[in-house]
Design a protein around this motif. Sequence first.
Motif, PDB file in Angstrom:
ATOM      1  N   GLN A  89       0.830  -1.210   0.000  1.00 36.42           N
ATOM      2  CA  GLN A  89       0.000   0.000   0.000  1.00 36.42           C
ATOM      3  C   GLN A  89       0.863   1.259   0.000  1.00 36.42           C
ATOM      4  OE1 GLN A  89      -2.510  -1.532   3.307  1.00 36.42           O
ATOM      5  NE2 GLN A  89      -4.161  -0.745   2.039  1.00 36.42           N
ATOM      6  N   ARG A  90       2.036   1.173   0.608  1.00 39.91           N
ATOM      7  CA  ARG A  90       2.937   2.336   0.623  1.00 39.91           C
ATOM      8  C   ARG A  90       3.598   2.548  -0.733  1.00 39.91           C
ATOM      9  NH1 ARG A  90       3.833   0.070   5.646  1.00 39.91           N
ATOM     10  NH2 ARG A  90       5.774  -0.970   5.042  1.00 39.91           N
ATOM     11  N   THR A  91       3.874   1.460  -1.466  1.00 41.74           N
ATOM     12  CA  THR A  91       4.594   1.581  -2.738  1.00 41.74           C
ATOM     13  C   THR A  91       3.671   1.655  -3.953  1.00 41.74           C
ATOM     14  OG1 THR A  91       4.794  -0.817  -3.043  1.00 41.74           O
ATOM     15  CG2 THR A  91       6.551   0.286  -1.796  1.00 41.74           C
ATOM     16  N   GLY A  92       2.433   1.156  -3.805  1.00 39.80           N
ATOM     17  CA  GLY A  92       1.489   1.175  -4.915  1.00 39.80           C
ATOM     18  C   GLY A  92       1.409  -0.120  -5.704  1.00 39.80           C
ATOM     19  N   ASP A  93       2.332  -1.051  -5.448  1.00 33.10           N
ATOM     20  CA  ASP A  93       2.339  -2.343  -6.124  1.00 33.10           C
ATOM     21  C   ASP A  93       2.662  -3.440  -5.128  1.00 33.10           C
ATOM     22  OD1 ASP A  93       1.917  -1.734  -8.938  1.00 33.10           O
ATOM     23  OD2 ASP A  93       3.905  -0.812  -8.904  1.00 33.10           O
TER      24      ASP A  93
END
Length: 112
Positions: A15-19
């Motif tokens: 969720q922090r990185t987007g992937d």
Amino acid sequence: MILHFCTATAWAAAQRTGDYTADSLATEGFIHCSTAAQVHVPATMLARGRTDLVLLEIDESRLPEPPRWEPGEGTDMEFPHVYGPIPVHAVIAVHPYPPEPDGSFAPPKGLV
């Protein structure tokens, strides 16, 4: 809809990185996924007794490319494999996935 089980910590990192990526993406070239009717098989085999797992419910239409249905190792079932990172926006729900009292996993209630 396909599913992938992982730790809650791994999902939080995604969720922090987007992937979301799994170790298998680097080692095998794809992320292992399952249907709701079969996810308990690899979960029991690979993660028996773990209490920190979640199920990612993935909308296949939101993936950059569709999963490939390929034979699973040691079984005659075909499983969906995702050949690339899973964008966080493709995950439409996250469900706790606790083990049964004996440490095995059951098909997720309400998703089968």
